[in-house]
Design a protein around this motif. Structure first.
Motif, mmCIF file in Angstrom:
data_model
loop_
_atom_site.group_PDB
_atom_site.id
_atom_site.type_symbol
_atom_site.label_atom_id
_atom_site.label_comp_id
_atom_site.label_asym_id
_atom_site.label_seq_id
_atom_site.Cartn_x
_atom_site.Cartn_y
_atom_site.Cartn_z
ATOM 1 N N PHE A 172 0.818 -1.219 0.000
ATOM 2 C CA PHE A 172 0.000 0.000 0.000
ATOM 3 C C PHE A 172 0.852 1.269 0.000
ATOM 4 O O PHE A 172 0.325 2.354 0.219
ATOM 5 N N SER A 173 2.162 1.137 -0.235
ATOM 6 C CA SER A 173 3.066 2.280 -0.164
ATOM 7 C C SER A 173 3.490 2.723 -1.557
ATOM 8 O O SER A 173 3.333 1.994 -2.546
ATOM 9 N N THR A 174 4.062 3.920 -1.595
ATOM 10 C CA THR A 174 4.655 4.423 -2.835
ATOM 11 C C THR A 174 6.099 3.940 -2.919
ATOM 12 O O THR A 174 6.716 3.593 -1.902
ATOM 13 N N TYR A 222 9.126 3.632 0.097
ATOM 14 C CA TYR A 222 9.828 2.368 0.316
ATOM 15 C C TYR A 222 11.341 2.564 0.250
ATOM 16 O O TYR A 222 12.092 1.961 1.028
ATOM 17 N N LEU A 223 11.796 3.414 -0.666
ATOM 18 C CA LEU A 223 13.233 3.607 -0.853
ATOM 19 C C LEU A 223 13.839 4.583 0.154
ATOM 20 O O LEU A 223 15.032 4.494 0.448
ATOM 21 N N THR A 224 13.057 5.499 0.684
ATOM 22 C CA THR A 224 13.606 6.549 1.542
ATOM 23 C C THR A 224 13.319 6.359 3.025
ATOM 24 O O THR A 224 14.085 6.814 3.869
ATOM 25 N N GLY A 245 12.854 3.459 4.865
ATOM 26 C CA GLY A 245 13.440 2.324 5.572
ATOM 27 C C GLY A 245 12.361 1.370 6.048
ATOM 28 O O GLY A 245 11.345 1.158 5.372
ATOM 29 N N PHE A 246 12.584 0.821 7.235
ATOM 30 C CA PHE A 246 11.649 -0.179 7.747
ATOM 31 C C PHE A 246 10.416 0.490 8.353
ATOM 32 O O PHE A 246 10.518 1.468 9.085
ATOM 33 N N TYR A 247 9.227 -0.078 8.056
ATOM 34 C CA TYR A 247 7.977 0.419 8.634
ATOM 35 C C TYR A 247 6.898 -0.629 8.419
ATOM 36 O O TYR A 247 7.011 -1.499 7.550
ATOM 37 N N VAL A 248 5.857 -0.550 9.233
ATOM 38 C CA VAL A 248 4.718 -1.465 9.101
ATOM 39 C C VAL A 248 3.421 -0.713 8.822
ATOM 40 O O VAL A 248 2.405 -1.338 8.515
ATOM 41 N N ILE A 249 3.457 0.618 8.934
ATOM 42 C CA ILE A 249 2.288 1.443 8.601
ATOM 43 C C ILE A 249 2.736 2.519 7.629
ATOM 44 O O ILE A 249 3.540 3.392 7.983
ATOM 45 N N PRO A 250 2.275 2.478 6.391
ATOM 46 C CA PRO A 250 2.696 3.499 5.416
ATOM 47 C C PRO A 250 2.123 4.867 5.760
ATOM 48 O O PRO A 250 1.040 4.984 6.322
ATOM 49 N N GLU A 251 2.878 5.897 5.419
ATOM 50 C CA GLU A 251 2.414 7.261 5.657
ATOM 51 C C GLU A 251 1.294 7.646 4.689
ATOM 52 O O GLU A 251 0.373 8.384 5.054
ATOM 53 N N TYR A 268 8.227 -3.479 -12.466
ATOM 54 C CA TYR A 268 7.442 -3.848 -11.296
ATOM 55 C C TYR A 268 7.955 -3.063 -10.087
ATOM 56 O O TYR A 268 9.102 -3.249 -9.677
ATOM 57 N N THR A 269 7.127 -2.228 -9.537
ATOM 58 C CA THR A 269 7.500 -1.484 -8.347
ATOM 59 C C THR A 269 7.465 -2.412 -7.136
ATOM 60 O O THR A 269 6.848 -3.484 -7.183
ATOM 61 N N PRO A 270 8.113 -2.028 -6.032
ATOM 62 C CA PRO A 270 8.012 -2.842 -4.812
ATOM 63 C C PRO A 270 6.570 -3.064 -4.376
ATOM 64 O O PRO A 270 6.221 -4.147 -3.899
ATOM 65 N N ALA A 271 5.718 -2.053 -4.543
ATOM 66 C CA ALA A 271 4.309 -2.196 -4.172
ATOM 67 C C ALA A 271 3.629 -3.258 -5.021
ATOM 68 O O ALA A 271 2.826 -4.052 -4.516
ATOM 69 N N ALA A 272 3.946 -3.309 -6.323
ATOM 70 C CA ALA A 272 3.338 -4.305 -7.201
ATOM 71 C C ALA A 272 3.795 -5.716 -6.835
ATOM 72 O O ALA A 272 2.996 -6.659 -6.835
#
Length: 289
Positions: free
Chosen positions: A39-41, A45-47, A49-55, A251-255
């Protein structure tokens, strides 16, 4: 009757609950991480780092896959392979297990030995491929369905489950004029639903996760199931791989993560419907060998 618990019992229960909680978090954590990235851009994802809730939530990864002709075809192929394959698996396994559970079946001992023998020794990949090729099944879903139509372990456990059905029920049905087919469909199967549901789930998972058999027997990319498409996503998006196709998709990381979520979701949805039969089916089938 009220059961008294001592201090040691409460401590042990607390330790068990803590360990189960840790195990649950460890099992679900990767899934939440993959879900968050889907669900992230790409920039986040590239800037970040690690997260479990996208902004910022976005459905770009899912929308891209839903408009990708290769993904839609692979998803349809996976559904067809799983639905038809599971139906063939459970029908053939049930019929053969029911027959081998009857002591009056002539040659039953030899057939049971052959089933167990295949659990210990297999023909091998190349001989199996030659048989499938000689039958003209290459590049056909039938190569996947027939080459794994019956898993011997599932057959043995289901056969053992059928043996637990009281003989008096069968005798009463035969006295009332019931034939073998009617006996199986109206008495045996309703009593054996835990086992049937359990092995339906086993076969469903096996068919949905088909990968090696697909790349072995299917040469047409239009027939490839979803698991092969996931691998193809990595190949097409990596120009350093020599066998990558000439047409590269971005293919983006989100895809990529969205493809993983869509692939895992059907089994996650189906499991709760089979869970109530799961433990009972396996345990009852393993009581009597």
């Amino acid at each position: 009757m009220k059961i008294r618990t001592t201090g040691a019992d409460r401590i042990l229960d607390t330790i068990v609950y803590v360990l189960l909680l840790i195990g649950t978090v460890a099992a679900l954590f990767p899934l939440f991480y993959v879900l968050a990235i889907s669900f992230s851009t790409e920039r986040e994802y590239l800037t970040r780092g690690f997260y479990v809730i996208p902004e910022r939530f976005t459905l770009d990864g899912y929308l891209y896959l839903m408009t990708h002709p290769g993904f839609k075809k692979a998803l349809l192929n996976a559904v067809i392979i799983s639905a038809v394959g599971t139906f063939i698996n459970i029908v053939l396994t049930t019929l053969m297990a029911y027959g081998l559970s009857k002591i009056w079946l002539k040659g039953r001992g030899i057939l049971n030995f052959l089933v167990v023998f295949t659990m210990l020794f297999s023909g091998g990949m190349i001989p199996t491929y030659l048989v499938v090729n000689s039958l003209g099944l290459i590049n056909s879903f039938w190569a996947l369905w027939l080459s794994s139509a019956i898993i011997p372990f599932n057959l043995v456990v289901m056969r053992s489950f059928f043996r637990t059905v009281p003989v008096e029920l069968e005798e009463s049905a035969r006295i009332d004029g019931s034939g073998e087919w009617r006996l199986l469909t109206t008495i045996i199967l309703p009593l054996s639903m835990p086992a049937v549901a359990t092995f339906t789930l086993f076969y469903l998972v096996n068919n949905w996760n088909t990968y090696f058999s697909a790349i072995l027997y299917l040469n047409d990319n239009k027939l490839m199931p979803l698991q092969v498409f996931l691998r193809q996503m990595l190949i097409e998006d990596d120009p350093t791989i020599s066998n990558a196709s000439s047409v590269l998709y971005r293919y983006t990381p989100a895809a990529k993560m969205a493809a993983i979520i869509i692939t895992a979701m059907p089994l996650l949805i189906a499991y709760p419907f089979f869970q109530k039969h799961f433990n009972k089916g396996v345990l009852l089938g393993s009581v009597k060998g």
